[in-house]
Design a protein around this motif. Sequence first.
Motif, PDB file in Angstrom:
ATOM      1  N   GLN A  86       0.512  -1.294   0.153  1.00 10.18           N
ATOM      2  CA  GLN A  86       0.152  -0.139  -0.066  1.00 10.18           C
ATOM      3  C   GLN A  86       0.946   1.123   0.113  1.00 10.18           C
ATOM      4  O   GLN A  86       1.401   1.350   1.078  1.00 10.18           O
ATOM      5  N   PRO A  87       0.682   2.389  -1.317  1.00 11.14           N
ATOM      6  CA  PRO A  87       1.679   3.074  -0.950  1.00 11.14           C
ATOM      7  C   PRO A  87       2.063   4.370   0.570  1.00 11.14           C
ATOM      8  O   PRO A  87       2.452   4.875   0.050  1.00 11.14           O
ATOM      9  N   ASP A  88       0.916   4.102   1.440  1.00  7.42           N
ATOM     10  CA  ASP A  88       0.468   5.428   1.690  1.00  7.42           C
ATOM     11  C   ASP A  88       1.908   5.268   3.235  1.00  7.42           C
ATOM     12  O   ASP A  88       2.259   5.386   3.599  1.00  7.42           O
ATOM     13  N   THR A  89       1.674   4.040   3.488  1.00  3.56           N
ATOM     14  CA  THR A  89       3.011   3.205   4.330  1.00  3.56           C
ATOM     15  C   THR A  89       3.780   2.706   3.538  1.00  3.56           C
ATOM     16  O   THR A  89       5.155   2.751   4.281  1.00  3.56           O
ATOM     17  N   GLY A  90       3.911   2.108   2.205  1.00  2.00           N
ATOM     18  CA  GLY A  90       4.792   1.317   1.849  1.00  2.00           C
ATOM     19  C   GLY A  90       5.173  -0.556   2.075  1.00  2.00           C
ATOM     20  O   GLY A  90       6.033  -0.661   1.893  1.00  2.00           O
ATOM     21  N   LEU A  91       4.420  -0.239   3.345  1.00  2.00           N
ATOM     22  CA  LEU A  91       4.035  -1.731   3.599  1.00  2.00           C
ATOM     23  C   LEU A  91       3.207  -2.694   2.665  1.00  2.00           C
ATOM     24  O   LEU A  91       2.903  -2.439   2.143  1.00  2.00           O
ATOM     25  N   LEU A  92       3.490  -3.962   3.087  1.00  2.03           N
ATOM     26  CA  LEU A  92       2.405  -5.413   2.488  1.00  2.03           C
ATOM     27  C   LEU A  92       1.567  -5.255   3.709  1.00  2.03           C
ATOM     28  O   LEU A  92       1.814  -5.336   4.312  1.00  2.03           O
ATOM     29  N   ALA A 157      10.666   2.795   9.054  1.00  3.82           N
ATOM     30  CA  ALA A 157      10.043   4.346   9.371  1.00  3.82           C
ATOM     31  C   ALA A 157       8.614   3.983  10.475  1.00  3.82           C
ATOM     32  O   ALA A 157       8.358   4.959  11.191  1.00  3.82           O
ATOM     33  N   VAL A 158       7.685   2.963   9.632  1.00  2.00           N
ATOM     34  CA  VAL A 158       6.398   2.912  10.374  1.00  2.00           C
ATOM     35  C   VAL A 158       6.207   1.749  11.371  1.00  2.00           C
ATOM     36  O   VAL A 158       5.422   1.982  12.362  1.00  2.00           O
ATOM     37  N   LEU A 159       7.130   0.880  11.643  1.00  2.00           N
ATOM     38  CA  LEU A 159       7.494  -0.345  12.299  1.00  2.00           C
ATOM     39  C   LEU A 159       8.103  -0.449  13.565  1.00  2.00           C
ATOM     40  O   LEU A 159       7.846  -1.643  14.519  1.00  2.00           O
ATOM     41  N   ARG A 160       8.899   0.660  13.642  1.00  2.00           N
ATOM     42  CA  ARG A 160       9.539   1.322  14.877  1.00  2.00           C
ATOM     43  C   ARG A 160       9.358   1.951  16.228  1.00  2.00           C
ATOM     44  O   ARG A 160       8.149   2.677  15.937  1.00  2.00           O
ATOM     45  N   ASP A 171      -2.331  -1.686  12.183  1.00  3.05           N
ATOM     46  CA  ASP A 171      -3.906  -1.832  11.818  1.00  3.05           C
ATOM     47  C   ASP A 171      -3.939  -0.449  10.370  1.00  3.05           C
ATOM     48  O   ASP A 171      -2.536  -0.227  10.311  1.00  3.05           O
ATOM     49  N   ALA A 172      -5.516  -1.287  10.211  1.00  2.00           N
ATOM     50  CA  ALA A 172      -5.620  -0.618   9.010  1.00  2.00           C
ATOM     51  C   ALA A 172      -5.637   1.231   9.115  1.00  2.00           C
ATOM     52  O   ALA A 172      -5.520   1.964   7.780  1.00  2.00           O
TER      53      ALA A 172
END
Length: 398
Positions: A86-92, A157-160, A171-172
């Motif tokens: 998903q482009p907003d976070t760059g995560l799968l 960037a997102v998961l720390r 979450d979503a």
Amino acid sequence: MRAFGDQNMSWQGLRDVARGQARYWPTGQVNAVYPNGDGARFYATSTARYPEWVWRYYLSTGDTATALDHYASTVKAAAWLWSARQPDTGLLYGLGDTSNGDPVYGYDLSVAADTVSNVLSVNAFARVAQLATLANDQAGATLWQGRAAQLAAAVNAVLRHPDGTYVDGVDANGAQSPSRSQEANALPLAYGIVPAADVQVVASHVTSLGIDVGPNHGLELLRALAAAGGPDDMVHTLTDASIPGWASIIVAGGTFTWEQWRPSDLIGDSMSHGWGSSALAAIQESLLGVSFMNPDPDGTVRVSVAPPTSGLSRASGSVPTVAGPVTVAWERRGAGVALDLEVPANASALVQLPSTEPATTREGGVPATRAPGVAVFPATDDRAVLSVGSGSYRFTSR
């Protein structure tokens, strides 16, 4: 392969996984488990592990042809993983495991984008890039290395957590999970994603939890401790019989590793299972000090031999290769080490010995610079670095 030098069953297993993909998964997934009667069933993390398996087979065998035969199917697997981005976070998103009735050791399965599947996918993309290089597909190598870097950046960037450790996912709506499990922190260490400045923080968190993952992540737990420079922590983790783990299996009279640290007859947990035995690879790599390097283009086996600087005072053993066993026995002597090494024909070794005076390293009692068949390279990080071909050697360093 690591215990008995077998390559035929691994070759067959890889072939059957690729055939299962062609039969059931035109979109790129691979079947969840070894070929059995389950037919079309998959876990996303099994798909993310597939390129790693192909690459490790190649390192262990030098079988370039088989690695290239699987290149297209690993690209399909990686493309399917990337399609979950998903482009907003760059995560799968949507790739996390379910419990399947087994313990999850606090790992938060409720998240939309979970840490482990994203970390495994970073590694999958990097392995596909290496296979692309092997296949002389420079465009593919650039594409997949770039995607590995993009996803690694998104993970960091997102998961720390603010303290540098990793949460189990988001979450979503992008809210972080409150859980920072051992699994979510060991895997970024094992696969080299943790920024250098935070390695010790993450390692301390992982170490503080003892063994708080299932045997299926045991290899990654030990590789995580090794990546953080902790052979002492590896030895403690392997030998602590007070907690469920490898040592407690031995104390209980077990002669094989189990599917779970506390197996359940109710759901049919095996007491002879390959998950826990994968720890052997980490023991060979980090405690015996033998790991596989990229083979030569002609398939010649190349290994690295680097005894650890702490954790054990001595170790001996052998690592099977397609050329024959690489046999090692080393003993620490003060700040240096004595190493007996046997390299089979059609193999070579890069030897790294702890030494504050690399110029004094000797082989067979004479300076290594004058020893037949020994090439000496510039020292790095208080280590003498040497290259040898097949033969028997006795090195000493101080």
